[in-house]
Design a protein around this motif. Structure first.
Motif, PDB file in Angstrom:
ATOM      1  N   PRO A  80       0.837  -0.717  -0.044  1.00 39.86           N
ATOM      2  CA  PRO A  80       0.268  -0.113   0.073  1.00 39.86           C
ATOM      3  C   PRO A  80       0.710   1.304   0.211  1.00 39.86           C
ATOM      4  CG  PRO A  80       0.195  -1.047   2.282  1.00 39.86           C
ATOM      5  CD  PRO A  80       1.367  -1.473   1.530  1.00 39.86           C
ATOM      6  N   PRO A  81       0.573   2.085  -0.584  1.00 42.81           N
ATOM      7  CA  PRO A  81       1.378   3.682  -0.241  1.00 42.81           C
ATOM      8  C   PRO A  81       0.820   4.377   1.101  1.00 42.81           C
ATOM      9  CG  PRO A  81      -0.514   3.746  -1.906  1.00 42.81           C
ATOM     10  CD  PRO A  81      -0.799   2.732  -1.334  1.00 42.81           C
ATOM     11  N   LEU A  82       2.514   4.407   1.689  1.00 46.13           N
ATOM     12  CA  LEU A  82       2.114   4.359   3.010  1.00 46.13           C
ATOM     13  C   LEU A  82       2.843   5.843   3.452  1.00 46.13           C
ATOM     14  CD1 LEU A  82       3.167   1.417   4.570  1.00 46.13           C
ATOM     15  CD2 LEU A  82       0.980   2.525   4.553  1.00 46.13           C
ATOM     16  N   HIS A  83       2.187   6.832   3.923  1.00 49.20           N
ATOM     17  CA  HIS A  83       2.720   7.985   4.409  1.00 49.20           C
ATOM     18  C   HIS A  83       3.247   8.183   5.931  1.00 49.20           C
ATOM     19  CE1 HIS A  83       2.750  13.043   4.333  1.00 49.20           C
ATOM     20  NE2 HIS A  83       2.300  12.953   5.216  1.00 49.20           N
ATOM     21  N   ASN A  84       4.054   8.668   6.375  1.00 48.38           N
ATOM     22  CA  ASN A  84       4.576   9.017   7.928  1.00 48.38           C
ATOM     23  C   ASN A  84       3.926  10.103   8.265  1.00 48.38           C
ATOM     24  OD1 ASN A  84       5.725   6.958   7.376  1.00 48.38           O
ATOM     25  ND2 ASN A  84       7.912   7.379   7.324  1.00 48.38           N
ATOM     26  N   GLU A  85       3.145   9.852   9.549  1.00 48.75           N
ATOM     27  CA  GLU A  85       2.693  11.230  10.738  1.00 48.75           C
ATOM     28  C   GLU A  85       3.563  11.220  11.702  1.00 48.75           C
ATOM     29  OE1 GLU A  85       1.299  12.970  14.116  1.00 48.75           O
ATOM     30  OE2 GLU A  85       1.509  10.341  13.666  1.00 48.75           O
ATOM     31  N   ALA A  86       3.383  12.591  12.077  1.00 49.56           N
ATOM     32  CA  ALA A  86       4.588  13.082  12.672  1.00 49.56           C
ATOM     33  C   ALA A  86       5.000  12.330  13.937  1.00 49.56           C
ATOM     34  CB  ALA A  86       4.211  14.602  13.213  1.00 49.56           C
ATOM     35  N   GLU A  87       4.252  11.077  14.819  1.00 49.39           N
ATOM     36  CA  GLU A  87       5.294  10.452  15.499  1.00 49.39           C
ATOM     37  C   GLU A  87       5.836   9.359  14.797  1.00 49.39           C
ATOM     38  OE1 GLU A  87       1.876   8.907  18.039  1.00 49.39           O
ATOM     39  OE2 GLU A  87       0.993  11.217  18.230  1.00 49.39           O
ATOM     40  N   ILE A  88       6.157   9.338  13.151  1.00 48.69           N
ATOM     41  CA  ILE A  88       6.844   8.373  12.939  1.00 48.69           C
ATOM     42  C   ILE A  88       7.917   9.286  12.460  1.00 48.69           C
ATOM     43  CG2 ILE A  88       6.973   6.227  11.293  1.00 48.69           C
ATOM     44  CD1 ILE A  88       3.782   5.407  12.128  1.00 48.69           C
ATOM     45  N   SER A  89       9.284   8.280  11.916  1.00 48.63           N
ATOM     46  CA  SER A  89      10.414   8.952  11.689  1.00 48.63           C
ATOM     47  C   SER A  89      10.401   8.493  10.499  1.00 48.63           C
ATOM     48  CB  SER A  89      11.501   9.197  12.012  1.00 48.63           C
ATOM     49  OG  SER A  89      12.408   8.522  12.788  1.00 48.63           O
ATOM     50  N   GLU A  90       9.966   7.241   9.950  1.00 50.86           N
ATOM     51  CA  GLU A  90       9.879   6.415   8.677  1.00 50.86           C
ATOM     52  C   GLU A  90       9.516   5.022   9.206  1.00 50.86           C
ATOM     53  OE1 GLU A  90      13.989   4.325   7.881  1.00 50.86           O
ATOM     54  OE2 GLU A  90      14.650   4.454  10.244  1.00 50.86           O
ATOM     55  N   HIS A  91       8.472   4.000   7.855  1.00 51.47           N
ATOM     56  CA  HIS A  91       8.568   2.940   8.069  1.00 51.47           C
ATOM     57  C   HIS A  91       9.198   1.906   7.152  1.00 51.47           C
ATOM     58  CE1 HIS A  91       6.447   4.430   4.582  1.00 51.47           C
ATOM     59  NE2 HIS A  91       6.532   3.122   4.157  1.00 51.47           N
ATOM     60  N   LEU A  92       8.703   1.103   7.698  1.00 45.89           N
ATOM     61  CA  LEU A  92      10.416  -0.581   7.073  1.00 45.89           C
ATOM     62  C   LEU A  92       9.270  -1.169   7.155  1.00 45.89           C
ATOM     63  CD1 LEU A  92      13.127   0.306  10.207  1.00 45.89           C
ATOM     64  CD2 LEU A  92      13.111   1.275   7.467  1.00 45.89           C
ATOM     65  N   TRP A  93       9.631  -2.389   5.791  1.00 37.54           N
ATOM     66  CA  TRP A  93       9.315  -3.486   5.863  1.00 37.54           C
ATOM     67  C   TRP A  93      10.428  -4.819   5.990  1.00 37.54           C
ATOM     68  CZ3 TRP A  93       4.106  -4.483   5.362  1.00 37.54           C
ATOM     69  CH2 TRP A  93       3.261  -3.526   4.483  1.00 37.54           C
ATOM     70  N   LEU A  94      10.154  -4.769   6.786  1.00 41.69           N
ATOM     71  CA  LEU A  94      11.626  -6.159   7.010  1.00 41.69           C
ATOM     72  C   LEU A  94      11.337  -7.520   7.151  1.00 41.69           C
ATOM     73  CD1 LEU A  94      13.214  -3.614   9.922  1.00 41.69           C
ATOM     74  CD2 LEU A  94      13.994  -3.879   7.033  1.00 41.69           C
ATOM     75  N   SER A  95      12.449  -8.349   6.649  1.00 45.45           N
ATOM     76  CA  SER A  95      11.772  -9.685   6.575  1.00 45.45           C
ATOM     77  C   SER A  95      11.562  -9.760   8.421  1.00 45.45           C
ATOM     78  CB  SER A  95      13.243 -10.435   6.262  1.00 45.45           C
ATOM     79  OG  SER A  95      14.356 -10.044   6.986  1.00 45.45           O
ATOM     80  N   PRO A  96      11.194 -10.888   8.268  1.00 46.82           N
ATOM     81  CA  PRO A  96      11.134 -11.647  10.459  1.00 46.82           C
ATOM     82  C   PRO A  96      12.856 -11.668  10.735  1.00 46.82           C
ATOM     83  CG  PRO A  96       9.344 -12.768   8.886  1.00 46.82           C
ATOM     84  CD  PRO A  96      10.648 -11.873   8.080  1.00 46.82           C
ATOM     85  N   ALA A  97      13.650 -11.747   9.249  1.00 46.87           N
ATOM     86  CA  ALA A  97      14.865 -12.202  10.174  1.00 46.87           C
ATOM     87  C   ALA A  97      16.096 -11.181  10.469  1.00 46.87           C
ATOM     88  CB  ALA A  97      16.218 -12.679   8.993  1.00 46.87           C
ATOM     89  N   ALA A  98      15.733  -9.911   9.396  1.00 47.74           N
ATOM     90  CA  ALA A  98      16.313  -9.027  10.422  1.00 47.74           C
ATOM     91  C   ALA A  98      15.115  -7.964  11.567  1.00 47.74           C
ATOM     92  CB  ALA A  98      15.866  -8.022   9.015  1.00 47.74           C
ATOM     93  N   LEU A  99      14.637  -8.589  11.709  1.00 44.74           N
ATOM     94  CA  LEU A  99      13.990  -7.528  13.560  1.00 44.74           C
ATOM     95  C   LEU A  99      14.651  -8.605  14.343  1.00 44.74           C
ATOM     96  CD1 LEU A  99      10.394  -7.981  11.956  1.00 44.74           C
ATOM     97  CD2 LEU A  99      11.554  -6.119  12.467  1.00 44.74           C
ATOM     98  N   SER A 100      14.991  -7.818  15.410  1.00 44.37           N
ATOM     99  CA  SER A 100      15.771  -7.811  16.934  1.00 44.37           C
ATOM    100  C   SER A 100      14.574  -7.006  18.002  1.00 44.37           C
ATOM    101  CB  SER A 100      17.022  -7.260  16.994  1.00 44.37           C
ATOM    102  OG  SER A 100      17.389  -7.939  18.086  1.00 44.37           O
ATOM    103  N   ALA A 101      14.328  -7.739  19.018  1.00 43.53           N
ATOM    104  CA  ALA A 101      13.508  -7.469  20.110  1.00 43.53           C
ATOM    105  C   ALA A 101      14.585  -6.017  20.956  1.00 43.53           C
ATOM    106  CB  ALA A 101      13.257  -8.982  21.024  1.00 43.53           C
ATOM    107  N   ASP A 102      15.972  -6.591  20.734  1.00 41.89           N
ATOM    108  CA  ASP A 102      16.382  -5.021  21.651  1.00 41.89           C
ATOM    109  C   ASP A 102      16.185  -3.631  20.561  1.00 41.89           C
ATOM    110  OD1 ASP A 102      17.811  -6.954  22.839  1.00 41.89           O
ATOM    111  OD2 ASP A 102      19.093  -7.285  22.003  1.00 41.89           O
ATOM    112  N   ASP A 103      15.840  -4.106  19.298  1.00 39.92           N
ATOM    113  CA  ASP A 103      15.080  -2.576  18.594  1.00 39.92           C
ATOM    114  C   ASP A 103      14.280  -1.567  19.055  1.00 39.92           C
ATOM    115  OD1 ASP A 103      18.218  -3.025  17.468  1.00 39.92           O
ATOM    116  OD2 ASP A 103      17.577  -3.869  16.138  1.00 39.92           O
ATOM    117  N   PHE A 104      13.339  -2.344  19.016  1.00 42.62           N
ATOM    118  CA  PHE A 104      12.339  -1.970  19.836  1.00 42.62           C
ATOM    119  C   PHE A 104      11.632  -1.153  21.218  1.00 42.62           C
ATOM    120  CE2 PHE A 104      11.225  -4.503  16.778  1.00 42.62           C
ATOM    121  CZ  PHE A 104       9.886  -4.949  15.805  1.00 42.62           C
ATOM    122  N   ALA A 105      10.965  -0.736  21.295  1.00 45.22           N
ATOM    123  CA  ALA A 105      10.492   0.210  22.172  1.00 45.22           C
ATOM    124  C   ALA A 105      10.220   0.001  23.697  1.00 45.22           C
ATOM    125  CB  ALA A 105      10.314   1.751  21.653  1.00 45.22           C
TER     126      ALA A 105
END
Length: 179
Positions: free
Chosen positions: A125-150
């Motif tokens: 889908p086309p996405l547009h970031n609102e002020a609370e989001i600096s960027e959105h990323l489509w990542l593979s599950p292998a690229a996701l680490s819990a340590d990177d989450f807020a």
């Protein structure tokens, strides 16, 4: 603290989430409801990078707080539209689970109950970031680490998702399968 009923500075902490005033007024400080979406497109997961505190610069799943009078589904659809200009119908939401969490903001730590839903998309889908989001990323599950989450709740939801996806792949499925 001042009592919202009598206006006197006599509101006192009584037990875990209850406050009591000499006038007889009882105040309960309960958990706030929040929602988040785990959005999957083929072999990728949508995550956002937080533009503001708490957790500025860290990853999160898109979502936010439930407004009074909203269902969890209505709140999540509204938040996705506000944050990313993504229109999701409530029927597309798949219950994933809930997590207890804390949300520190402006010197106050709020207890929240975060409800997670999955969304499986068929096309980008086309996405547009609102002020609370600096960027959105489509990542593979292998690229996701819990340590990177807020937030701890997002870390636990991610760990559950990764476990389910690994079990699905191990059973001969693909990550395209809805968990």
């Amino acid at each position: 603290m001042f009592c919202p009923h009598c206006g006197q500075p006599t509101l006192r902490h009584y037990q875990q989430h209850e406050y009591y005033c000499a006038c007889g007024f009882r105040f309960f400080h309960n958990a706030a409801a929040a929602v988040a979406a785990i959005i999957q497109l083929q072999d990728t997961i949508l995550v956002t990078r937080r533009a503001r505190a708490p957790g500025q610069g860290q990853l999160d799943f898109p979502g936010g707080f439930v407004d009074p009078g909203e269902t969890l589904e209505q709140a999540l659809c509204r938040e996705l539209n506000e944050e990313l200009a993504l229109c999701i119908a409530p029927e597309q939401l798949i219950w994933f689970g809930s997590q207890a969490n804390v949300y520190p903001f402006a010197g106050v730590t709020y207890s929240t109950c975060d409800a997670y839903f999955r969304v499986v998309l068929q096309e980008l889908p086309p996405l547009h970031n609102e002020a609370e989001i600096s960027e959105h990323l489509w990542l593979s599950p292998a690229a996701l680490s819990a340590d990177d989450f807020a937030f701890e709740s997002s870390k636990r939801a991610l760990q559950r998702l990764l476990s389910l996806l690994a079990a699905d792949v191990g059973a001969g499925g693909t990550t395209k399968t809805a968990v």
